[in-house]
Scaffold this active site. Structure first.
Site, PDB file in Angstrom:
ATOM      1  N   HIS A  67       2.863   2.314  -0.025  1.00  0.00           N
ATOM      2  CA  HIS A  67       1.535   1.980   0.493  1.00  0.00           C
ATOM      3  C   HIS A  67       1.592   1.739   2.004  1.00  0.00           C
ATOM      4  CE1 HIS A  67      -1.569  -1.218   1.334  1.00  0.00           C
ATOM      5  NE2 HIS A  67      -2.316  -0.247   0.891  1.00  0.00           N
ATOM      6  N   GLU A  70       1.840   4.924   3.827  1.00  0.00           N
ATOM      7  CA  GLU A  70       0.539   5.588   3.851  1.00  0.00           C
ATOM      8  C   GLU A  70      -0.270   5.118   5.052  1.00  0.00           C
ATOM      9  OE1 GLU A  70      -2.400   4.322   0.810  1.00  0.00           O
ATOM     10  OE2 GLU A  70      -3.581   4.486   2.652  1.00  0.00           O
ATOM     11  N   HIS A  71      -0.285   3.807   5.274  1.00  0.00           N
ATOM     12  CA  HIS A  71      -1.032   3.260   6.404  1.00  0.00           C
ATOM     13  C   HIS A  71      -0.485   3.790   7.725  1.00  0.00           C
ATOM     14  CE1 HIS A  71      -3.765  -0.259   5.259  1.00  0.00           C
ATOM     15  NE2 HIS A  71      -3.448   0.313   4.128  1.00  0.00           N
ATOM     16  N   GLU A 143      -5.195  -7.069   3.447  1.00  0.00           N
ATOM     17  CA  GLU A 143      -5.608  -6.262   2.306  1.00  0.00           C
ATOM     18  C   GLU A 143      -5.092  -6.905   1.022  1.00  0.00           C
ATOM     19  OE1 GLU A 143      -4.393  -2.176   2.555  1.00  0.00           O
ATOM     20  OE2 GLU A 143      -5.212  -1.682   0.575  1.00  0.00           O
TER      21      GLU A 143
END
Lengths: 428, 422
Positions: A67, A70-71, A143
């Site tokens: 994740h 991905e950012h 997040e």
């Protein structure tokens, strides 16, 4: 290119596996202005232990790397963020990470090839530094905190923790604030070099294109990268049995939220996956769908106010049924569900009901082909799971026999496989 | 492209003819001016109506029928559009050409029959709704009212609007009010239903491949439609001239949350201000990754996981939203104000303008490509009497200049700062 056609729904897919291993799937949609493209890698939150290709080195990485990566993909060495560049063109660009893949996508009505330039550029050019990693830790930290307030996400993670003792599906996709603090540029590069190799990736485009022309354009933008040998992923041993019967937590919501799960064995035969998926969907609809006796009774008794979500989730490291809903008394719903399951085991499945559910399912498969985003997204999901032809869903559902569905009922929906995860209101 | 035809006074039909989809969609919109007295009943009506109609008297019968129609869906909802209350009945059904059985039934006709029966022929006894259904759904609605807090983001948005428009039509609680529920019974609700149906604006939308279907004939010969009478205009299509207090209001609400949610309401009280230019100003401020809010509040300062703004056209309202760490509240508000000032002062580049234009144009171009979008878009135009075509709109956006944007935005003021925290 391999051409697969569905006469029934009037769609065709064009697939080509390139020399570097990248699988490209193109689904032409005449007359539609919208275009949708997804570039995905078979690297998700479950992949936290693997052998670096071509070596004997085993790498274990902190939770949340896929994740995090991905950012960070959008950040370019030039300082320009690729997401902004795409949005500046009016493209609706995004990315997401799941348990088994990470995807980069955009949807547009114009400027497709400029968008393609940017997409292929940033996906093939990783750029991680100490500074940009630290900055991202702040944003992702928020997040994670946002998901701490999300009852559905908390309910889900707890359900996974009940179903699985070791399987990495029980790990939070984004990790925790603690685990992501251990992420370094080196870790990100190791993962990138391992998993973002074309042989581990799939590119799907849906829109008004001539497949051969589009394929040429895609090939033009590919960097010469040699094909990695197959990635050895190391997954922990997972016992057949469930881990815990139930888990409960309290959050600020108005009514209890629950997920009832049934653990299933992982289907290793890829040819059987579609059949099983359809079979499970049919079974769940029969038992607890909106047209079922059970739903009618639970609604009239005030135990349910709206239909249940009925899912069968599966991948290389997990397979389970998940029934989600809200109720003033989740345990009662669970008990009535089991009662109904036992009743059907005794009395059998009525053919009328089976045919009715098949029609419903068929209609939903057909209508999925209306939308460029639905088409592209489901093809990506299928390919990552090893399903080679997405039309199999349309083609094989009619041949699912009553006996097959009945077997699934007896093998999967049993007490010993069952768990429940509940989120209770704080005020109760 | 939509073809509109008049059925009766304030009752219209609209056809979006396209062969792009695998389904056919039919929507019935019933629109009436919002009233505080009626809101709870109007929120309750969809729940009761979907329980059963005269020909299809139970949910189970309806669901089974929908399954047999190849998984057709029926959705009945209640919503607020500016100062209007709208009840929508909608069905989406697979197009008959994809049937695999050699059955005689016509999916489209059966789906319409079901939809219209639910909308116009509810299950009624002795001039009142079925008691059991009403009591059950009142309970249901109570729970829906309680469930508002489940999604903190949408809850904060709703609360900001309710506080900003307190006492005004737009400030009513969409889910209705608990104190109203006790006064509602199956007779009063049925009276409300009849009154609503007699006085509301009615619009029928059809979207799909109707090349071989005579919609006008089907609708004009429909028994339910024949019974509908002319009605006066009882809805609000214009912008209302509302005044707000000069000073900003601040509201802080406490709940057990880990993350804070800020919602700031800005209003341009000049109802003549140009919508297109105002929406461009909003886009520069907070739509997309190139906007001020995303760049400066989220990216550069790392203050928020999400930061953006949306424009409610008919109310000249801009809503700024941000998810922040609670301790950063004052910092975030200060930074957000700075972004608003930047836009007001014209401190934005040609690139930012170009990006904002693209953010507005792209969705317009994609409307025809997804089932239902065009019908919804056209209904909005119909309700608010927007004559401008999509093409003209796109052109106006493309030709917009910095001065236009500044002029539209200059009178926009912060009126409400709402914060949901622990």
């Amino acid at each position: 290119m391999i051409i697969e056609k569905s006469e029934r729904v009037g769609e065709t897919t064009y697939t080509e596996k390139l020399e570097n291993g990248l699988e490209v799937v193109i689904v032409p949609k005449k007359g539609i202005r919208k275009k949708y493209i997804i570039c995905a890698t078979h690297f998700g939150s479950v992949d936290n232990k693997f052998v670096i290709p071509g070596t004997d080195v085993v790498r274990e990485i902190p939770d949340g790397v896929a994740h995090f990566l991905e950012h960070k993909m959008f950040e370019q060495e030039s300082g320009v963020d690729a997401l902004y560049s795409m949005m500046a063109l009016g493209l609706n660009a995004n990315a997401y990470t799941t348990s088994d893949h990470t995807a980069y996508l955009f949807e547009c009505t114009d400027h497709f090839y400029e968008g393609l330039d940017i997409l292929m550029d940033y996906v093939q050019h990783p750029y991680f530094t100490k500074e940009n990693v630290e900055k991202e830790q702040g944003i992702i930290g928020q997040e994670i905190t946002m998901y701490d307030d999300d009852p559905i996400w908390q309910c889900y993670i707890n359900a996974m923790k009940c179903l699985y003792k070791n399987a990495p599906i029980r790990i939070d996709t984004a990790g925790t604030i603690e685990t992501i603090s251990h992420i370094t540029p080196e870790i990100l590069y190791d993962c990138y070099n391992t998993f973002y190799n074309p042989s581990n990736m799939v590119l799907v485009v849906c829109g008004d294109f001539e497949p051969e022309d589009l394929l040429k354009e895609i090939k033009k933008r590919l960097l010469p990268v040699s094909r990695n040998p197959e990635i050895k992923r190391i997954y922990p041993e997972e016992p057949k049995e469930i881990h815990e019967k139930e888990k409960e937590c309290k959050m600020e919501i108005s009514m209890p939220l629950f997920m009832i799960g049934f653990k299933d064995s992982i289907e290793n035969n890829k040819e059987e996956l579609v059949k099983k998926h359809i079979g499970m969907k049919i079974l769940l609809e029969l038992i607890a769908g909106e047209g079922s006796t059970l739903y009618k009774e639970l609604y009239e008794d005030g135990l349910l106010l709206s239909p249940l979500d009925l899912d069968y989730e599966f991948s290389d490291t997990y397979a389970h049924v998940l029934i989600t809903g809200q109720s003033t008394n989740p345990k009662k719903v669970e008990a009535r569900l089991m009662q109904e399951i036992e009743r059907i085991k005794k009395e059998g499945i009525e053919l009328d009901n089976l045919e009715r559910i098949k029609r419903k399912l068929y209609g939903s498969y057909v209508c999925d082909y209306e939308s460029v985003s639905d088409i592209a997204r489901s093809i990506v999901t299928d390919r990552i799971k090893g399903i080679k032809n997405s039309f199999d869903y349309l083609n094989c559902f009619r041949y699912i026999k009553r006996e097959y569905v009945f077997d699934l009922l007896n093998n999967v929906l049993v007490e010993k496989n069952k768990i429940i995860s509940i989120v209770t209101p704080k005020t109760l | 492209m939509v073809e509109t035809f008049t059925i009766k006074k304030n009752i219209k039909g609209h056809i979006v003819q396209t062969d792009k989809f695998k389904s056919k969609l039919v929507s019935i919109y019933l629109t009436k001016t919002t009233s505080r007295e009626e809101i709870t009943q109007n929120a309750l009506l969809p729940l009761v109506l979907k329980r059963g109609s005269t020909k299809y008297p139970s949910q189970e019968i309806i669901s089974k029928k929908l399954d047999l129609l190849y998984g057709a869906s029926i959705d009945i909802s209640f919503d607020i559009m500016a100062d209007n209350s709208v009840i929508r009945f909608q069905t989406i059904a697979m197009d008959d050409k994809y049937k695999y059985d050699d059955t005689n039934e016509n999916i489209f006709e059966e789906a319409i029959d079901l939809l219209f029966d639910i909308a116009f022929n509810p299950k009624v006894e002795d001039n009142h709704f079925w008691d059991e259904y009403v009591e059950k759904e009142k309970d249901n609605l109570r729970k829906i009212m309680d469930a508002r807090i489940d999604d903190k983001r949408s809850y904060s948005m709703e609360r900001c609007i309710e506080e900003l428009y307190k006492g005004k039509k737009y400030g009513v609680i969409r889910a209705g009010y608990k104190e109203d529920l006790e006064k509602i019974n199956s007779k009063t609700l049925y009276d409300q239903y009849k009154e609503f149906l007699e006085n509301c604006k009615i619009d029928f939308y059809f979207s799909g491949d109707f090349a071989n279907t005579d919609i006008k004939k089907i609708i004009s010969e429909n028994n339910y439609v024949k019974k509908l009478a002319d009605r006066d205009k009882n809805y609000i299509s214009e912008k209302i001239d509302e005044s707000f207090e000069d000073e900003e209001k601040r509201i802080i609400e406490k709940m057990d949350v880990a993350q804070g949610n800020i919602v700031i309401g800005l209003v341009n009280e000049n109802i003549e201000a140009d919508d297109i230019y105002l929406s461009l100003a909003n886009a520069i401020l907070g739509v997309g990754a190139n906007s001020k809010l995303f760049q400066n509040v989220r990216e550069k300062a790392s203050l928020a996981y999400y930061a953006g703004s949306s424009f409610v056209q008919q109310k000249n309202l801009i809503l700024v939203r941000a998810g922040i760490e609670i301790k950063n509240y004052e910092k975030a508000v200060k930074l957000i104000r700075e972004q608003i000032e930047l836009v007001k002062q014209g401190d934005f580049t040609d690139e930012e303008i170009a990006s904002a234009k693209k953010m507005l144009i792209a969705p317009l171009l994609g409307i025809e490509d997804e089932q239902g979008l065009e019908a919804a878009y056209e209904f909005r135009n119909e309700l608010f009497n927007v004559k401008m075509t999509k093409e003209d709109k796109i052109k106006k956006i493309q030709d917009a200049k910095k001065e236009d944007i500044l002029k539209a935005f200059e009178e926009t003021q912060v009126k409400m700062i709402y914060f949901l925290r622990n």
